[in-house]
Design a protein around this motif. Sequence first.
Motif, PDB file in Angstrom:
ATOM      1  N   HIS A 235       0.823  -1.206   0.000  1.00 44.18           N
ATOM      2  CA  HIS A 235       0.000   0.000   0.000  1.00 44.18           C
ATOM      3  C   HIS A 235       0.860   1.261   0.000  1.00 44.18           C
ATOM      4  O   HIS A 235       0.552   2.239  -0.675  1.00 44.18           O
ATOM      5  CB  HIS A 235      -0.925  -0.005   1.221  1.00 44.18           C
ATOM      6  N   HIS A 236       1.934   1.260   0.771  1.00 45.49           N
ATOM      7  CA  HIS A 236       2.895   2.368   0.666  1.00 45.49           C
ATOM      8  C   HIS A 236       4.318   1.879   0.900  1.00 45.49           C
ATOM      9  O   HIS A 236       4.595   1.086   1.790  1.00 45.49           O
ATOM     10  CB  HIS A 236       2.544   3.538   1.579  1.00 45.49           C
ATOM     11  N   THR A 237       5.176   2.355   0.019  1.00 46.49           N
ATOM     12  CA  THR A 237       6.611   2.158   0.116  1.00 46.49           C
ATOM     13  C   THR A 237       7.260   3.420   0.661  1.00 46.49           C
ATOM     14  O   THR A 237       8.283   3.372   1.332  1.00 46.49           O
ATOM     15  CB  THR A 237       7.190   1.822  -1.273  1.00 46.49           C
ATOM     16  N   LEU A 238       6.640   4.546   0.340  1.00 47.36           N
ATOM     17  CA  LEU A 238       7.047   5.860   0.823  1.00 47.36           C
ATOM     18  C   LEU A 238       5.792   6.579   1.289  1.00 47.36           C
ATOM     19  O   LEU A 238       4.754   6.517   0.623  1.00 47.36           O
ATOM     20  CB  LEU A 238       7.710   6.649  -0.315  1.00 47.36           C
ATOM     21  N   ALA A 239       5.856   7.221   2.443  1.00 44.43           N
ATOM     22  CA  ALA A 239       4.794   8.133   2.862  1.00 44.43           C
ATOM     23  C   ALA A 239       5.443   9.485   3.118  1.00 44.43           C
ATOM     24  O   ALA A 239       6.601   9.560   3.554  1.00 44.43           O
ATOM     25  CB  ALA A 239       4.071   7.630   4.104  1.00 44.43           C
ATOM     26  N   MET A 240       4.699  10.532   2.813  1.00 42.28           N
ATOM     27  CA  MET A 240       5.260  11.870   2.899  1.00 42.28           C
ATOM     28  C   MET A 240       4.229  12.807   3.505  1.00 42.28           C
ATOM     29  O   MET A 240       3.045  12.743   3.161  1.00 42.28           O
ATOM     30  CB  MET A 240       5.633  12.341   1.497  1.00 42.28           C
ATOM     31  N   THR A 241       4.681  13.669   4.418  1.00 45.86           N
ATOM     32  CA  THR A 241       3.757  14.580   5.086  1.00 45.86           C
ATOM     33  C   THR A 241       4.346  15.978   5.153  1.00 45.86           C
ATOM     34  O   THR A 241       5.571  16.145   5.243  1.00 45.86           O
ATOM     35  CB  THR A 241       3.422  14.060   6.506  1.00 45.86           C
ATOM     36  N   LEU A 242       3.480  16.981   5.090  1.00 44.55           N
ATOM     37  CA  LEU A 242       3.898  18.375   5.220  1.00 44.55           C
ATOM     38  C   LEU A 242       4.189  18.687   6.674  1.00 44.55           C
ATOM     39  O   LEU A 242       3.440  18.295   7.571  1.00 44.55           O
ATOM     40  CB  LEU A 242       2.787  19.297   4.700  1.00 44.55           C
ATOM     41  N   GLY A 243       5.279  19.400   6.931  1.00 41.56           N
ATOM     42  CA  GLY A 243       5.626  19.782   8.292  1.00 41.56           C
ATOM     43  C   GLY A 243       6.602  20.933   8.300  1.00 41.56           C
ATOM     44  O   GLY A 243       7.022  21.424   7.238  1.00 41.56           O
ATOM     45  N   PRO A 244       7.025  21.373   9.499  1.00 40.29           N
ATOM     46  CA  PRO A 244       7.852  22.572   9.609  1.00 40.29           C
ATOM     47  C   PRO A 244       9.336  22.379   9.316  1.00 40.29           C
ATOM     48  O   PRO A 244      10.083  23.349   9.275  1.00 40.29           O
ATOM     49  CB  PRO A 244       7.645  23.004  11.062  1.00 40.29           C
TER      50      PRO A 244
END
Length: 377
Positions: A235-244
């Motif tokens: 389902h995910h190999t990479l996950a990415m999230t917005l942050g500071p």
Amino acid sequence: MAGHHGTHNDLHSEQGAVRGEHPGRATDPVIKVRDLAWLEFQKPDLAASERFAHAFGFSTLTRTADELLLRGTEAGGPCVIVRKGPSKYLGAAFQAADASDVLRLAGAVGTSAAQLPENLGGLGVDLVDPSGARVRVVADLYEHPALPDQPVQTLNTGRQTLRVNRTQRPAREPARVERLGHVVLQTTKYVETLDWYLEHLGLIVSDFKYFEGQRERGPTMSFIRCDRGSEPADHHTLAMTLGPRNRYVHSAYQVADLDALAAGGEHLLALGYFRSWGIGRHIEGSQIFDYWRDPDGFLVEHFTDGDLFDNTLEPGWSPMTASGLAQWGPSASADFMGVSPRRADTFRELGSMITALRGDNEFDLSRLRGLLKVASS
């Protein structure tokens, strides 16, 4: 598209996209990587790193005074490479289909491919994503033979009774890591960095998350898989999230089953290691999980029973909340959410919020409000 959205609701998210939202894939990517190959870290005490690694369930592939290569039980190369030095996440290596893809990617970005070190074999090209993270794409690696797998338990479920006149006694021992599953990264340039991975590595989005009340501004997190065509991929190999700030969040490693994960956790606790969160079952990806801090503060996850998707599913969309991280299990801990006062890194994250608001990136005041709402949810 309406038919696809019905499928999504059943399989992985509350809802699909609305017209004009991010498609979650590039029209004509340069290449399509097959998987994560390994992650690279820098740590000051390789002996302490190796002790934790063995307790967590890795095996040592090679060890020198300056480098530690850790592997799982599946045939192949290392899952993790640790180099001696100040504590730092160095980057990820992705597995290309073959050497021609490595050369094609190198040509597309105007750089050169090179032979990898002898203990890895094969060919690689080094890139840098828009967040500044190092990305290596590799092919034709040396493949080490598989190691013995951890025995799985024979379960009596409902009317299916496969175990008769035998007891259930899973050993309290390390949960043997089978393979590297995924890495999660935080970035101040979320959309730009996401598009870079889709366009250069051919990754595709499984699920988008957005801050509640801000969907019209676009997603702020994505769970991204490899495009293997009709062959299912994690389902995910990479996950990415917005942050500071740009940083490593966690990485995840597959183990045999729930008993291996749970008994392995008891083994880690007995040795004095810190469980950050778990045991539970995620929503995006459906994995049974638990999370641990290594001696250098890096967050690592055991997981089992994750979702597999082929390339026919379009992205799902859902709001981002702390309570939406798991179907069952304890609430997400302050340590996991990055707001624990016991961790110095928490104060660094808070300080970076001020810096990010003054910088040229995607993290503005409304995004900060959205992130704080997630942390308190």
